[in-house]
Design a protein around this motif. Structure first.
Motif, short mmCIF file in Angstrom:
data_model
loop_
_atom_site.label_atom_id
_atom_site.label_comp_id
_atom_site.label_asym_id
_atom_site.label_seq_id
_atom_site.Cartn_x
_atom_site.Cartn_y
_atom_site.Cartn_z
N VAL A 88 -2.69 15.99 -0.55
CA VAL A 88 -3.33 15.79 0.74
C VAL A 88 -4.60 16.62 0.77
O VAL A 88 -4.66 17.73 0.27
CB VAL A 88 -2.39 16.23 1.89
N SER A 146 8.74 3.24 -7.95
CA SER A 146 7.96 4.48 -7.86
C SER A 146 8.83 5.70 -8.16
O SER A 146 8.33 6.73 -8.58
CB SER A 146 7.33 4.64 -6.48
N GLU A 174 10.42 7.49 -0.23
CA GLU A 174 9.91 6.13 -0.03
C GLU A 174 11.03 5.10 -0.13
O GLU A 174 11.01 4.09 0.58
CB GLU A 174 8.80 5.81 -1.03
N PRO A 226 -4.77 4.77 5.46
CA PRO A 226 -3.32 4.82 5.65
C PRO A 226 -2.59 4.55 4.33
O PRO A 226 -3.07 3.79 3.48
CB PRO A 226 -3.04 3.72 6.67
N ALA A 227 -1.46 5.18 4.18
CA ALA A 227 -0.66 4.99 2.98
C ALA A 227 -0.10 3.57 2.95
O ALA A 227 0.22 3.00 4.00
CB ALA A 227 0.49 6.00 2.95
N LYS A 228 0.00 3.02 1.76
CA LYS A 228 0.53 1.66 1.60
C LYS A 228 2.03 1.68 1.89
O LYS A 228 2.75 2.56 1.43
CB LYS A 228 0.28 1.18 0.17
N SER A 266 2.86 15.42 -1.82
CA SER A 266 1.71 14.54 -1.89
C SER A 266 0.45 15.37 -2.06
O SER A 266 0.41 16.55 -1.73
CB SER A 266 1.62 13.67 -0.64
#
Length: 101
Positions: A8, A31, A36, A19-21, A6
Motif C-alpha cells: 500500500v 491466487s 480473498e 479500486p482492487a479487482k 498488501s
C-alpha cells in the motif's frame, strides 16, 4: 496461517486511487490468498441466498456469519500489522498478570 500484507502506498495529489479487482472464487483460489478466497465465498453465499429456502437457507446464513467473522479477524490482524510496520516498531505483548484483576 500467514496473512499476506498488501503493498500500500499513499495516493499522490491529483491521483485517483484504483479500486482492487474483485476476484471470482476460481481466481481467488488460484491466487492462494486465503482472505480473498473467504471474500469470494462470502459473495457466492450472498448471491445464492435469495434462491434458498428452509434448512438450506439457515445453513447458508450460519456459514455467512462464520466467514464474515473470520474475514473481520484477518482484516483486523492485517491492520494491526500495517500500523506496526508504519510505526517501524514491533509491539510486544505485555506479560499476563492475574493479580492485576
Amino acid at each position: 496461517m500467514a496473512v499476506k500484507r498488501s503493498h500500500v502506498r499513499v495516493v499522490a495529489p491529483g491521483e485517483q486511487a484504483v479500486p482492487a479487482k474483485v476476484l471470482s472464487l476460481n481466481e481467488a483460489i488460484e491466487s492462494g490468498d486465503y482472505l480473498e478466497i473467504l471474500r469470494a465465498q462470502r459473495r457466492d453465499i450472498v448471491s445464492s441466498l435469495p434462491d434458498e429456502r428452509g434448512p438450506a437457507k439457515a445453513a447458508l446464513h450460519r456459514q455467512l456469519a462464520l466467514i464474515s467473522k473470520e474475514i473481520q479477524a484477518l482484516e483486523a490482524r492485517g491492520a494491526q500489522a500495517a500500523r506496526e510496520d508504519a510505526e517501524g516498531v514491533a509491539v510486544d505483548d505485555e506479560a499476563w498478570d492475574a493479580e492485576a484483576l
